[in-house]
Design a protein around this motif. Structure first.
Motif, PDB file in Angstrom:
ATOM      1  N   MET A   1       0.819  -1.195  -0.106  1.00 54.24           N
ATOM      2  CA  MET A   1      -0.062   0.082   0.075  1.00 54.24           C
ATOM      3  C   MET A   1       0.795   1.075  -0.150  1.00 54.24           C
ATOM      4  SD  MET A   1      -2.662   1.338   2.928  1.00 54.24           S
ATOM      5  CE  MET A   1      -3.936   0.262   1.970  1.00 54.24           C
ATOM      6  N   TRP A   3       1.534   4.756   1.241  1.00 50.72           N
ATOM      7  CA  TRP A   3       0.980   5.676   2.206  1.00 50.72           C
ATOM      8  C   TRP A   3       2.191   6.314   2.793  1.00 50.72           C
ATOM      9  CZ3 TRP A   3       2.599   5.222   7.262  1.00 50.72           C
ATOM     10  CH2 TRP A   3       2.956   3.760   7.549  1.00 50.72           C
ATOM     11  N   VAL A  14      -1.652   9.925   8.818  1.00 55.13           N
ATOM     12  CA  VAL A  14      -1.106   9.116   7.730  1.00 55.13           C
ATOM     13  C   VAL A  14      -1.980   9.421   6.545  1.00 55.13           C
ATOM     14  CG1 VAL A  14      -3.104   7.203   8.501  1.00 55.13           C
ATOM     15  CG2 VAL A  14      -0.932   6.669   7.125  1.00 55.13           C
ATOM     16  N   HIS A  16      -3.105   8.192   2.641  1.00 46.23           N
ATOM     17  CA  HIS A  16      -3.327   7.182   1.638  1.00 46.23           C
ATOM     18  C   HIS A  16      -3.066   7.963   0.449  1.00 46.23           C
ATOM     19  CE1 HIS A  16      -5.590   4.489  -1.039  1.00 46.23           C
ATOM     20  NE2 HIS A  16      -4.464   3.733  -0.684  1.00 46.23           N
ATOM     21  N   LEU A  55     -10.483   0.715   4.118  1.00 47.81           N
ATOM     22  CA  LEU A  55      -9.008   1.432   3.950  1.00 47.81           C
ATOM     23  C   LEU A  55      -8.559   1.902   5.539  1.00 47.81           C
ATOM     24  CD1 LEU A  55      -6.945   2.610   2.014  1.00 47.81           C
ATOM     25  CD2 LEU A  55      -8.251   4.706   2.023  1.00 47.81           C
ATOM     26  N   ARG A  56      -9.332   2.252   6.304  1.00 48.23           N
ATOM     27  CA  ARG A  56      -8.858   2.449   7.829  1.00 48.23           C
ATOM     28  C   ARG A  56      -8.179   1.407   8.133  1.00 48.23           C
ATOM     29  NH1 ARG A  56     -11.694   6.481  10.540  1.00 48.23           N
ATOM     30  NH2 ARG A  56     -13.643   5.779   9.338  1.00 48.23           N
ATOM     31  N   GLU A  58      -7.232  -1.415   6.953  1.00 53.53           N
ATOM     32  CA  GLU A  58      -5.765  -1.869   6.375  1.00 53.53           C
ATOM     33  C   GLU A  58      -4.619  -1.018   6.851  1.00 53.53           C
ATOM     34  OE1 GLU A  58      -4.319  -2.844   1.666  1.00 53.53           O
ATOM     35  OE2 GLU A  58      -6.147  -2.003   2.122  1.00 53.53           O
ATOM     36  N   ILE A  59      -4.954   0.373   6.730  1.00 56.05           N
ATOM     37  CA  ILE A  59      -3.666   1.361   7.085  1.00 56.05           C
ATOM     38  C   ILE A  59      -3.643   1.021   8.506  1.00 56.05           C
ATOM     39  CG2 ILE A  59      -3.085   3.567   7.464  1.00 56.05           C
ATOM     40  CD1 ILE A  59      -4.778   4.296   4.841  1.00 56.05           C
ATOM     41  N   LYS A  60      -4.292   0.908   9.217  1.00 52.25           N
ATOM     42  CA  LYS A  60      -4.292   0.749  10.770  1.00 52.25           C
ATOM     43  C   LYS A  60      -3.324  -0.473  11.096  1.00 52.25           C
ATOM     44  CE  LYS A  60      -6.793   0.346  15.328  1.00 52.25           C
ATOM     45  NZ  LYS A  60      -8.049   0.184  16.147  1.00 52.25           N
ATOM     46  N   ILE A  63       0.316   0.211  10.132  1.00 49.07           N
ATOM     47  CA  ILE A  63       0.909   1.114  11.167  1.00 49.07           C
ATOM     48  C   ILE A  63       1.159   0.388  12.227  1.00 49.07           C
ATOM     49  CG2 ILE A  63       0.601   3.095  12.560  1.00 49.07           C
ATOM     50  CD1 ILE A  63      -0.899   4.424  10.086  1.00 49.07           C
TER      51      ILE A  63
END
Length: 273
Positions: A1, A3, A14, A16, A55-56, A58-60, A63
């Motif tokens: 991803m 980011w 963060v 995207h 998306l939130r 996946e990014i979380k 991180i």
């Protein structure tokens, strides 16, 4: 991803990159604890709520894994002066889990590596607790480890087995990547019927060249740092033994990474019962 981290009004965020969506990061009691991501630029977002939520999350997850790896690296450096063998021994003692030096190496490897395994929060929590409650003991550990390093530097002691045990996974990963790249190159540029022969020859020659280069390097180092032939012979033989042990560790790590054995058979790199 794709980011990146950002900052808005003194708050860590963060972003995207493909969509421009930005989330504010809410941390817990410690920097490696990511509690939530709050959408900032709601007005400019065109995605539907389910897409934003996915998306939130996946990014979380990304991180959290990154922060745990960073925290683990910090504690290994701060508490144990990068001696992961001692760190593994401590974690095994306080958690009851089978943690080895390779376990910690797997936790610290970049997530894109074949040898990378998820760094578990329980391990980071254990080191955080140790750091918070044992300042004097940590001070003594750091003094002892730094004295050992200083002694080795003064004595011009070459790399030893303990250093290799701290990096055998990294070395194995590097060799696996080199071998993969070489094989892909041969597959793309050589007729199919000649592949087996060429690959075998290249691997054989590569091992022979590395062995000769290492031998020459060891002889040169021993020559420069010795005052007699007996001292030269002793230093050269010692380095050859250490290099042989290094090769055995790396080859074992390579086999286990490829076959998902031992530490690499589990998601958190702990040794299975």
């Amino acid at each position: 991803m794709d980011w990146t981290y950002g900052r808005k009004e003194n708050q860590c965020t963060v972003i995207h990159k493909p969509t421009g969506i930005e989330f504010a990061i809410t941390h817990g009691a410690h920097s490696y604890e990511v509690k939530d991501l709050e959408l900032i630029n709601k007005e400019s977002v065109t995605l539907l709520s389910p897409q934003i939520d996915a998306l939130r999350q996946e990014i979380k997850n990304i991180i959290i894994e990154k922060e745990l790896k960073n925290a683990m690296g910090h504690f290994i450096s701060f508490i144990f002066v990068d001696n992961i063998t001692n760190a593994a021994f401590y974690l095994q003692k306080v958690t009851g889990k089978k943690v080895s030096a390779r376990t910690i190496q797997a936790w610290l490897m970049p997530v894109t590596s074949a040898s990378a395994r998820k760094c578990p929060k329980w391990a980071v929590d254990a080191l955080q607790s140790y750091k918070d409650n044992n300042s004097q003991e940590i001070k003594e550990i750091r003094i002892r480890e730094n004295n050992i390093l200083e002694h080795r530097l003064k004595q011009n002691i070459p790399i030893n087995a303990n250093d290799i045990m701290h990096n055998d996974v990294k070395f194995a990963e590097s060799e696996l990547q080199d071998e993969k790249a070489l094989k892909e190159w041969v597959m793309q540029t050589t007729p199919q019927e000649a592949l087996t022969y060429i690959i075998d020859r290249l691997y054989t020659q590569n091992r022979e060249i590395r062995g000769l280069s290492r031998c020459i390097s060891n002889m040169n180092l021993a020559c420069i740092t010795s005052n007699s032939f007996e001292e030269f012979k002793s230093k050269y033989q010692r380095q050859e033994l250490e290099d042989s042990y290094r090769d055995s560790l790396i080859n074992k790590a390579k086999r286990d990474i490829i076959n998902n054995n031992a530490e690499f058979s589990t998601d958190d790199a702990t040794i299975p019962e």
